[in-house]
Design a protein around this motif. Sequence first.
Motif, PDB file in Angstrom:
ATOM      1  N   ASP A 119     -16.258   6.551  17.614  1.00 34.29           N
ATOM      2  CA  ASP A 119     -14.949   6.223  18.185  1.00 34.29           C
ATOM      3  C   ASP A 119     -14.611   7.153  19.354  1.00 34.29           C
ATOM      4  OD1 ASP A 119     -14.652   4.179  16.389  1.00 34.29           O
ATOM      5  OD2 ASP A 119     -13.333   5.288  15.017  1.00 34.29           O
ATOM      6  N   LEU A 120     -14.897   8.434  19.205  1.00 39.44           N
ATOM      7  CA  LEU A 120     -14.662   9.377  20.302  1.00 39.44           C
ATOM      8  C   LEU A 120     -15.521   9.034  21.509  1.00 39.44           C
ATOM      9  CD1 LEU A 120     -14.472  12.994  18.804  1.00 39.44           C
ATOM     10  CD2 LEU A 120     -12.620  11.669  19.815  1.00 39.44           C
ATOM     11  N   ALA A 121     -16.789   8.726  21.249  1.00 39.22           N
ATOM     12  CA  ALA A 121     -17.731   8.467  22.330  1.00 39.22           C
ATOM     13  C   ALA A 121     -17.379   7.212  23.117  1.00 39.22           C
ATOM     14  CB  ALA A 121     -19.148   8.361  21.776  1.00 39.22           C
ATOM     15  N   LYS A 122     -16.656   6.292  22.495  1.00 37.42           N
ATOM     16  CA  LYS A 122     -16.252   5.066  23.177  1.00 37.42           C
ATOM     17  C   LYS A 122     -14.932   5.241  23.932  1.00 37.42           C
ATOM     18  CE  LYS A 122     -16.745   1.081  21.234  1.00 37.42           C
ATOM     19  NZ  LYS A 122     -16.606  -0.040  20.292  1.00 37.42           N
ATOM     20  N   ALA A 173     -12.867  19.057  11.870  1.00 41.96           N
ATOM     21  CA  ALA A 173     -12.568  20.129  12.827  1.00 41.96           C
ATOM     22  C   ALA A 173     -11.925  19.621  14.109  1.00 41.96           C
ATOM     23  CB  ALA A 173     -13.850  20.884  13.163  1.00 41.96           C
ATOM     24  N   LEU A 174     -12.145  18.343  14.449  1.00 42.55           N
ATOM     25  CA  LEU A 174     -11.705  17.850  15.749  1.00 42.55           C
ATOM     26  C   LEU A 174     -10.607  16.798  15.687  1.00 42.55           C
ATOM     27  CD1 LEU A 174     -15.153  17.561  17.596  1.00 42.55           C
ATOM     28  CD2 LEU A 174     -13.463  19.403  17.740  1.00 42.55           C
ATOM     29  N   SER A 175     -10.281  16.325  14.502  1.00 42.10           N
ATOM     30  CA  SER A 175      -9.295  15.248  14.401  1.00 42.10           C
ATOM     31  C   SER A 175      -7.903  15.683  14.868  1.00 42.10           C
ATOM     32  CB  SER A 175      -9.215  14.724  12.961  1.00 42.10           C
ATOM     33  OG  SER A 175      -8.865  15.763  12.063  1.00 42.10           O
ATOM     34  N   GLY A 176      -7.657  16.982  14.915  1.00 40.07           N
ATOM     35  CA  GLY A 176      -6.359  17.468  15.370  1.00 40.07           C
ATOM     36  C   GLY A 176      -6.198  17.484  16.876  1.00 40.07           C
ATOM     37  N   PHE A 177      -7.284  17.266  17.607  1.00 43.64           N
ATOM     38  CA  PHE A 177      -7.232  17.222  19.062  1.00 43.64           C
ATOM     39  C   PHE A 177      -6.972  15.787  19.527  1.00 43.64           C
ATOM     40  CE2 PHE A 177      -9.908  20.905  18.224  1.00 43.64           C
ATOM     41  CZ  PHE A 177      -9.524  21.826  19.197  1.00 43.64           C
ATOM     42  N   THR A 178      -6.232  15.636  20.610  1.00 45.08           N
ATOM     43  CA  THR A 178      -6.168  14.326  21.255  1.00 45.08           C
ATOM     44  C   THR A 178      -7.443  14.144  22.077  1.00 45.08           C
ATOM     45  OG1 THR A 178      -5.138  15.119  23.301  1.00 45.08           O
ATOM     46  CG2 THR A 178      -3.662  14.548  21.450  1.00 45.08           C
ATOM     47  N   PRO A 179      -7.833  12.910  22.379  1.00 37.73           N
ATOM     48  CA  PRO A 179      -9.029  12.711  23.201  1.00 37.73           C
ATOM     49  C   PRO A 179      -8.969  13.462  24.530  1.00 37.73           C
ATOM     50  CG  PRO A 179      -8.401  10.650  22.182  1.00 37.73           C
ATOM     51  CD  PRO A 179      -7.310  11.634  21.858  1.00 37.73           C
ATOM     52  N   LYS A 180      -7.804  13.472  25.176  1.00 41.42           N
ATOM     53  CA  LYS A 180      -7.672  14.187  26.454  1.00 41.42           C
ATOM     54  C   LYS A 180      -7.874  15.687  26.268  1.00 41.42           C
ATOM     55  CE  LYS A 180      -4.795  11.097  29.230  1.00 41.42           C
ATOM     56  NZ  LYS A 180      -3.505  10.951  29.966  1.00 41.42           N
ATOM     57  N   GLU A 181      -7.372  16.217  25.167  1.00 38.68           N
ATOM     58  CA  GLU A 181      -7.544  17.649  24.899  1.00 38.68           C
ATOM     59  C   GLU A 181      -9.017  17.993  24.705  1.00 38.68           C
ATOM     60  OE1 GLU A 181      -3.272  18.676  22.685  1.00 38.68           O
ATOM     61  OE2 GLU A 181      -5.015  18.037  21.507  1.00 38.68           O
ATOM     62  N   LEU A 182      -9.755  17.107  24.046  1.00 35.40           N
ATOM     63  CA  LEU A 182     -11.176  17.372  23.809  1.00 35.40           C
ATOM     64  C   LEU A 182     -11.960  17.446  25.102  1.00 35.40           C
ATOM     65  CD1 LEU A 182     -12.122  15.297  20.640  1.00 35.40           C
ATOM     66  CD2 LEU A 182     -12.111  17.779  20.917  1.00 35.40           C
ATOM     67  N   ALA A 183     -11.530  16.701  26.099  1.00 36.71           N
ATOM     68  CA  ALA A 183     -12.262  16.672  27.368  1.00 36.71           C
ATOM     69  C   ALA A 183     -12.310  18.040  28.030  1.00 36.71           C
ATOM     70  CB  ALA A 183     -11.635  15.651  28.320  1.00 36.71           C
ATOM     71  N   THR A 184     -11.295  18.861  27.790  1.00 35.84           N
ATOM     72  CA  THR A 184     -11.229  20.174  28.441  1.00 35.84           C
ATOM     73  C   THR A 184     -11.107  21.329  27.453  1.00 35.84           C
ATOM     74  OG1 THR A 184      -8.828  19.924  28.683  1.00 35.84           O
ATOM     75  CG2 THR A 184     -10.177  19.190  30.534  1.00 35.84           C
ATOM     76  N   SER A 185     -11.287  21.064  26.193  1.00 38.42           N
ATOM     77  CA  SER A 185     -11.072  22.090  25.169  1.00 38.42           C
ATOM     78  C   SER A 185     -12.098  23.219  25.269  1.00 38.42           C
ATOM     79  CB  SER A 185     -11.162  21.462  23.778  1.00 38.42           C
ATOM     80  OG  SER A 185     -11.088  22.460  22.778  1.00 38.42           O
ATOM     81  N   THR A 186     -11.642  24.431  24.951  1.00 32.83           N
ATOM     82  CA  THR A 186     -12.545  25.586  24.895  1.00 32.83           C
ATOM     83  C   THR A 186     -13.313  25.632  23.578  1.00 32.83           C
ATOM     84  OG1 THR A 186     -10.785  27.000  24.005  1.00 32.83           O
ATOM     85  CG2 THR A 186     -11.052  26.927  26.420  1.00 32.83           C
ATOM     86  N   TRP A 187     -12.968  24.743  22.648  1.00 29.29           N
ATOM     87  CA  TRP A 187     -13.632  24.716  21.329  1.00 29.29           C
ATOM     88  C   TRP A 187     -15.138  24.620  21.482  1.00 29.29           C
ATOM     89  CZ3 TRP A 187     -16.732  21.238  18.603  1.00 29.29           C
ATOM     90  CH2 TRP A 187     -16.822  21.426  17.219  1.00 29.29           C
ATOM     91  N   TRP A 188     -15.605  23.811  22.424  1.00 26.76           N
ATOM     92  CA  TRP A 188     -17.036  23.576  22.604  1.00 26.76           C
ATOM     93  C   TRP A 188     -17.796  24.862  22.909  1.00 26.76           C
ATOM     94  CZ3 TRP A 188     -17.760  18.830  21.008  1.00 26.76           C
ATOM     95  CH2 TRP A 188     -16.796  17.846  21.252  1.00 26.76           C
ATOM     96  N   ALA A 189     -17.154  25.816  23.569  1.00 26.73           N
ATOM     97  CA  ALA A 189     -17.838  27.038  23.989  1.00 26.73           C
ATOM     98  C   ALA A 189     -17.397  28.267  23.212  1.00 26.73           C
ATOM     99  CB  ALA A 189     -17.599  27.274  25.488  1.00 26.73           C
TER     100      ALA A 189
END
Length: 527
Positions: A119-122, A173-189
């Motif tokens: 769902d995220l990837a789409k 771990a990621l359901s609390g982020f909005t899709p837009k937030e995930l695009a720029t989140s520091t979580w990945w790094a």
Amino acid sequence: MQLRALRRAFAAAALLGATALTSPATAQEQKTITGGFDVGPGGFQGNFNPLAATGGFTWLNVYFEPLVNYNADLTAIEGALATEYSINPDKTEYTFKLAKETWHDGKPFTSKDVKFTVDLAKNGETGTVFAARLNAISSVEMPDERTAVIKLSRPDAGLLATLTKLMILPEHALSGFTPKELATSTWWATNPIGTGPFKFKQYVTDQYVELVADEDYRFGRPKSDRLINRYFKNTAAAVAALRAGEIQFTYVESDDVPTFKNNNAFRLIEGQSFVVNYLGFNQQVPLWKDIRVRQAVMHAIDRQAIIDSLYSGAATVANCGYVAKHLVPEGLDPYKYDPAKAKALLADAGWEKINGTKPITWLTYYNTPQAANVMAAVQAMLAQVGINVVPRAVDTPTYNGIIYAANPDFNQFPLVYAGLQNGPDPSGLNIGLNAAQKPPAGANFLRIDMPELTKALDAALAETNPQQLTTRYQEVCKAMNANLPWATMWVANRYGVASTKLKDFVWMPAPAGGPYNAHPEKWSIDK
């Protein structure tokens, strides 16, 4: 590390612009493998968000995992987080049996994570590169925690190949982020959570990423304690670090090969890149609308001479997106080197009025010395027929920022020098050539819209008869050769060099740096 070795490391870094050696001292005392895993065209420095990844899968696969993956020979797709999978007869339902695994924080991996990831990837708001590639998926069903069923609205022959690049992500771990937030989140790094054999420990900006062994990995604790991915400004700096013993692996260019070929301290790894290099014509600028101009570019470049002189013969001329013999039909135009014909075609097309000798920006993310030499040679050949291109090399994030901008300035990339995989699954070309894949839906950033080509790609992707697939992709090849969305150049070999101290280490010169099952948990190093 001994003082003498430390001084030597800093001296090499200062001389070649290498990243300073700042790996933790504790890592040096344990069984640690250090490499330049993102050096070269298969890497992507600073690549942390797997939804947006266009390369660097060798490294991403160390701590994330997809449902399925290629084997290390790139000859078949096999299970990863899925222990097995099955496909219904009309190729519209894929059932995956899931491995019993935990995330790095101890939470269980389940089918909910598969649905969440798809769902995220789409969702284009996440910065995903998968939206158009997964648009045949109508739903993901979860009969139980260990089963995920992906249902399609139509057959998609490239789905499994796409899923090899889709790293499964933790819903909890990621359901609390909005899709837009995930695009720029520091979580990945900072604190990404995966299921792979190694866990993320830290990223020191522009210097290195450190991973540590997952004690509870389903295939057993990794044989090494740590993996470190060192970042380098260029391949020369990485090669210097390899020779100095600071790292145990890196990509190397073809002109470095003779140095390592007969050196017993190193193992040279050679293979086809599966990537066709091309000059891409931006269809949003008027320069390339007349096919005679595109044909002139092809005839102006002596591809074989460049292969012989700059690739030492280790490349194959490409007259479409493929060079595998079974995918290349007879009767293609070979676009032989013919500067006189190129000039005549340009004159017929009215090139003097279209552009004349005005400089044309030629954008690339290839910033190696070999790529610079190749582009200089092509620049000189094009200049001889009256086409004035000016190379501009940038890093990959900058390149992607230009071509995938929400409101791109097409004058920044009227022409590109790039690469896209031509195998092991031939459907890979679809993302860059199909009219349905134009941004923001997909990766057709040149805005190519050629009905014959799109029709051929759609027919190949919809083919459910394996015996007919080769014929379908031959039609794709014919359409590329006739319409010239790109000036296809060659498919080159690639090289990696590993220290012989490494044991059970697997690396392949795969497109985009993978993905494939390299089993990092088996990698070890002699002290």
